[in-house]
Design a protein around this motif. Structure first.
Motif, PDB file in Angstrom:
ATOM      1  N   SER A  43       0.512  -1.138  -0.130  1.00  0.00           N
ATOM      2  CA  SER A  43       0.062  -0.390  -0.245  1.00  0.00           C
ATOM      3  C   SER A  43       0.782   1.425  -0.354  1.00  0.00           C
ATOM      4  CB  SER A  43      -0.621  -0.175   1.152  1.00  0.00           C
ATOM      5  OG  SER A  43      -0.375   0.012   2.226  1.00  0.00           O
TER       6      SER A  43
ATOM      7  N   SER B  42      -8.770  -4.220   1.552  1.00  0.00           N
ATOM      8  CA  SER B  42      -7.913  -3.188   0.574  1.00  0.00           C
ATOM      9  C   SER B  42      -8.516  -1.782   0.229  1.00  0.00           C
ATOM     10  CB  SER B  42      -6.920  -3.486  -0.153  1.00  0.00           C
ATOM     11  OG  SER B  42      -7.759  -4.102  -1.587  1.00  0.00           O
ATOM     12  N   ARG B  43      -8.131  -0.501   0.017  1.00  0.00           N
ATOM     13  CA  ARG B  43      -8.240   0.172  -0.056  1.00  0.00           C
ATOM     14  C   ARG B  43      -6.998   1.005  -1.182  1.00  0.00           C
ATOM     15  NH1 ARG B  43     -13.137   3.050   0.024  1.00  0.00           N
ATOM     16  NH2 ARG B  43     -14.025   2.387   1.751  1.00  0.00           N
ATOM     17  N   GLY B  44      -7.744   1.089  -2.647  1.00  0.00           N
ATOM     18  CA  GLY B  44      -5.873   2.072  -2.898  1.00  0.00           C
ATOM     19  C   GLY B  44      -4.926   0.876  -3.360  1.00  0.00           C
ATOM     20  N   VAL B  45      -4.554  -0.391  -4.098  1.00  0.00           N
ATOM     21  CA  VAL B  45      -3.337  -1.183  -3.523  1.00  0.00           C
ATOM     22  C   VAL B  45      -3.823  -2.020  -4.825  1.00  0.00           C
ATOM     23  CG1 VAL B  45      -2.650  -2.766  -2.099  1.00  0.00           C
ATOM     24  CG2 VAL B  45      -4.484  -1.084  -0.998  1.00  0.00           C
ATOM     25  N   ASP B  46      -2.816  -2.334  -5.301  1.00  0.00           N
ATOM     26  CA  ASP B  46      -2.235  -2.971  -6.535  1.00  0.00           C
ATOM     27  C   ASP B  46      -2.320  -4.387  -6.409  1.00  0.00           C
ATOM     28  OD1 ASP B  46      -4.088  -0.880  -8.346  1.00  0.00           O
ATOM     29  OD2 ASP B  46      -1.795  -0.476  -8.835  1.00  0.00           O
TER      30      ASP B  46
ATOM     31  N   GLY C   3      -7.884   5.677   3.648  1.00  0.00           N
ATOM     32  CA  GLY C   3      -7.811   5.675   2.960  1.00  0.00           C
ATOM     33  C   GLY C   3      -6.809   5.929   1.899  1.00  0.00           C
ATOM     34  N   ARG C   4      -6.034   4.706   2.289  1.00  0.00           N
ATOM     35  CA  ARG C   4      -5.423   4.240   1.235  1.00  0.00           C
ATOM     36  C   ARG C   4      -4.723   3.005   2.159  1.00  0.00           C
ATOM     37  NH1 ARG C   4      -2.573   4.356  -3.575  1.00  0.00           N
ATOM     38  NH2 ARG C   4      -0.698   3.312  -3.054  1.00  0.00           N
ATOM     39  N   GLY C   5      -4.744   1.290   1.821  1.00  0.00           N
ATOM     40  CA  GLY C   5      -4.594   0.541   2.600  1.00  0.00           C
ATOM     41  C   GLY C   5      -5.249  -0.659   2.780  1.00  0.00           C
TER      42      GLY C   5
ATOM     43  N   THR D 215       2.297   2.719   2.305  1.00  0.00           N
ATOM     44  CA  THR D 215       1.910   2.721   3.473  1.00  0.00           C
ATOM     45  C   THR D 215       2.569   3.076   4.246  1.00  0.00           C
ATOM     46  OG1 THR D 215       0.672   1.707   4.633  1.00  0.00           O
ATOM     47  CG2 THR D 215      -0.593   3.013   2.840  1.00  0.00           C
TER      48      THR D 215
ATOM     49  N   ASP E 156      -4.025   6.096   6.442  1.00  0.00           N
ATOM     50  CA  ASP E 156      -3.722   5.537   5.501  1.00  0.00           C
ATOM     51  C   ASP E 156      -3.116   4.668   5.924  1.00  0.00           C
ATOM     52  OD1 ASP E 156      -4.384   7.161   3.307  1.00  0.00           O
ATOM     53  OD2 ASP E 156      -3.264   8.582   3.963  1.00  0.00           O
TER      54      ASP E 156
ATOM     55  N   HIS F 203      -9.683  10.135   9.389  1.00  0.00           N
ATOM     56  CA  HIS F 203      -8.688   9.715   8.384  1.00  0.00           C
ATOM     57  C   HIS F 203      -7.351   9.096   9.158  1.00  0.00           C
ATOM     58  CE1 HIS F 203      -7.644   9.801   3.860  1.00  0.00           C
ATOM     59  NE2 HIS F 203      -6.950   9.688   4.961  1.00  0.00           N
TER      60      HIS F 203
END
Ligand SMILES: C[S@@+](CC[C@H](N)C(=O)[O-])C[C@H]1O[C@@H](n2cnc3c(N)ncnc32)[C@H](O)[C@@H]1O
Length: 425
Positions: A99, A406-410, A283-285, A101, A174, A172
Motif C-alpha cells: 500500500s 483494501s483500498r487503493g492497493v494494486d 484512505g489507502r491501505g 504506507t 492511511d 482518516h
C-alpha cells in the motif's frame, strides 16, 4: 426448569469480585426497569462487557491467560506464542509495502503482546512503520498495554515512541489496520423461532412485567446464585418478544433458515457497522480481521439450532450470560458474509477470506518455526505446541478465519494467495 447444579462446577468469585458484579447487576436492573421491563440482549451484552468501570472489558478482570488459577478466563492467539505476532508482523509488512504506507492501527489490543511482536518484526525486516496506533475502549487494558510495550521496548525507546493510543476512531487513516478477536466481542441481538414464530430474545427481571408482546418468559433459567451473598440481587432472566413486523433485512435473513424447528441465532449489527466505519475512514491501505466464525450459509445451518452465544469464565465455556455479569466474557461467532458485505458497501475491495491456518502458513509461520533449533527443547517444544494449536483443524486453524480488505492497493497479498475462500461468502 431449575437446574441448581448447573454452575456447581464453576469456581465462585471472591467477595470483592461478587460485590463488583452486584453493582453492575443493579445498573443493568435499573436499565431494564427504565426500558419498561425488557432490555434487548445486545444492550445487556454491551452493559455486561463495557459499562464504564464495571463491564468485563472496562473493569479490572484479568481476562487473558493460561489457567484459571491465574484469574484469567480464556487465551487468545497472541498470548499463545510470539510466533503468532511475528507471522502477523510479516503479513503487515507485506501490506505496508503493497500500500506504500507507514502506519499501523490495531483495534482492541488485549495485553499489548501482538503490538510488541509486530513492531519488533517490522524493525527486524527493515520495514518502515512511523506510527502504531492502538484503539482501545478500556482504560485498564490501555495501562496493561503500556506496561507490556514499555517492557518489550526497554532497550529501544524509539520503538516505544511510535505507539500511541486513541479511545475513538480518527477521521482518516492511511496504513494497515488489524483486529484479532474484536468482532466476536461486539454486542449481538438474539432471535428465537419457537413453534414457528420468531421472537427477539431480551432480558427481564423476576417479578417484572416484560411488556407487551412478551412470551415464554423463563425466569427460572437464571439460577439460584451459588453464593448466599447474592441472594438479595435482582434476578435476570430471558423474555422473548414476538417480532410483529420484522425490518426487511431481518425478515430476509430469518427466511434463510430452513425448516420450522425451534431455532436460536444472533445478528451483530455492531460488527458490520464497525467494519463499514473503519473502511470508510481508510484512505489507502489494508484491513485484516481475525476471528472465529463462518460464512452465512454455515452460520444459519439448520442444525446450528442453539446459536453461537458463549460465555467464558475461568477457562470454562458455558451458555449462561447472566452468571456473574462483569466477571465473565460473553461472545458470539462472526457472520463473515455480513462483514464482507459491510466492507463492499463501504467501497473497499475484498482482498481475501481464508482459514487462520491457511493465512498463517501463507504468511510464513512454518518457516519461522523451522528457524528454531529442535535441540533447544525449552524454546522449540512450546513453539511447536503453539503452532499446532494455531493451525490444527480441530483447534484454532479452521474455526478461526481471516478476512482482508483494501483500498487503493494494486494486487493481492501472499497471505491470501493460497486457499482463498472468498467465493464461499
Ligand atoms: C477478546 S478481546 C481480544 C483482545 C486482543 N485483540 C487479543 O487477541 O488478545 C476483545 C477486545 O476487543 C475490544 N473491542 C470491542 N469493541 C471494540 C471497538 N469498537 N473498538 C476497539 N476495540 C473494541 C474489547 O475492548 C477487547 O479488548
Amino acid at each position: 426448569m431449575v437446574n441448581s447444579n448447573k454452575h456447581d462446577s464453576l469456581p465462585v468469585p471472591g467477595p470483592a469480585a461478587l460485590a463488583h458484579s452486584q453493582t453492575l447487576e443493579a445498573l443493568i436492573a435499573a436499565a431494564i426497569v427504565a426500558g419498561d421491563g425488557w432490555l434487548p440482549f445486545d444492550r445487556y451484552m454491551e452493559l455486561a462487557l463495557y459499562a464504564p468501570g464495571l463491564g468485563y472489558y472496562s473493569g479490572g478482570s484479568t481476562k487473558f491467560g493460561w489457567r484459571a488459577d491465574d484469574g484469567s478466563d480464556f487465551i487468545t492467539a497472541p498470548e499463545l506464542s510470539p510466533l503468532f505476532a511475528q507471522t502477523l508482523g510479516q503479513a503487515v509488512a507485506q501490506a505496508l509495502q503493497a500500500s506504500g504506507t507507514r502506519a499501523v492501527m490495531e483495534f482492541g489490543a488485549g495485553t499489548g503482546k501482538l503490538a510488541a511482536g509486530i513492531l519488533a518484526t517490522l524493525d527486524a525486516l527493515g520495514v518502515q512503520c512511523e506510527r502504531y496506533t492502538i484503539v482501545e475502549l478500556s482504560g485498564e487494558l490501555r495501562e496493561r498495554q503500556q506496561a507490556t510495550l514499555a517492557a518489550a521496548c526497554a532497550d529501544n525507546p524509539g520503538r516505544l515512541a511510535k505507539v500511541d493510543w486513541l479511545d475513538t476512531l480518527p477521521d482518516h487513516f492511511d496504513g494497515v489496520m488489524l483486529g484479532n478477536e474484536v468482532l466476536d466481542a461486539m454486542p449481538v441481538k438474539l432471535y428465537q423461532r419457537r413453534a414457528g414464530v420468531w421472537h427477539e430474545r431480551g432480558v427481564t427481571l423476576a417479578g417484572l412485567d416484560a411488556g407487551p408482546g412478551a412470551a415464554g418468559v423463563d425466569l427460572e433459567r437464571n439460577l439460584a446464585p451459588p453464593d448466599p451473598a447474592l441472594s438479595s440481587q435482582p434476578r435476570l432472566g430471558w423474555a422473548d418478544r414476538v417480532i410483529a413486523a420484522p425490518a426487511p433485512a431481518l425478515a430476509e435473513l430469518l427466511a434463510e433458515i430452513e425448516g420450522d424447528h425451534d431455532y436460536l441465532t444472533e445478528t451483530c449489527d455492531a460488527a458490520a457497522a464497525f467494519t463499514g466505519t473503519v473502511l470508510q475512514l481508510l484512505g489507502r491501505g489494508v484491513l485484516l480481521l481475525i476471528d472465529y466464525g463462518f460464512p452465512r450459509h454455515e452460520y444459519l445451518h439448520p442444525q446450528r439450532s442453539g446459536g453461537t452465544l458463549m460465555c467464558h469464565y475461568r477457562h470454562r465455556a458455558h451458555d449462561d450470560p447472566f452468571l456473574y455479569p462483569g466477571l465473565q466474557d460473553i461472545t458470539a461467532h462472526v457472520d463473515f458474509t455480513a462483514i464482507a458485505q459491510a466492507g463492499l458497501d463501504a467501497g473497499a475491495d475484498l482482498l481475501g477470506y481464508t482459514s487462520q491456518a491457511r493465512f498463517l502458513i501463507n504468511s510464513g509461520i512454518t518457516d519461522l518455526l523451522g528457524q528454531l533449533d529442535p535441540r533447544d527443547t525449552q524454546r522449540f517444544l512450546p513453539a511447536a505446541n503453539a503452532v499446532q494449536k494455531l493451525l490444527a483443524e480441530s483447534e484454532m486453524g479452521e474455526l478461526f478465519k481471516v478476512i482482508g480488505f483494501s483500498r487503493g492497493v494494486d494486487g493481492r497479498l501472499a497471505s491470501f494467495e493460497r486457499g482463498d475462500r472468498s467465493h464461499a461468502l
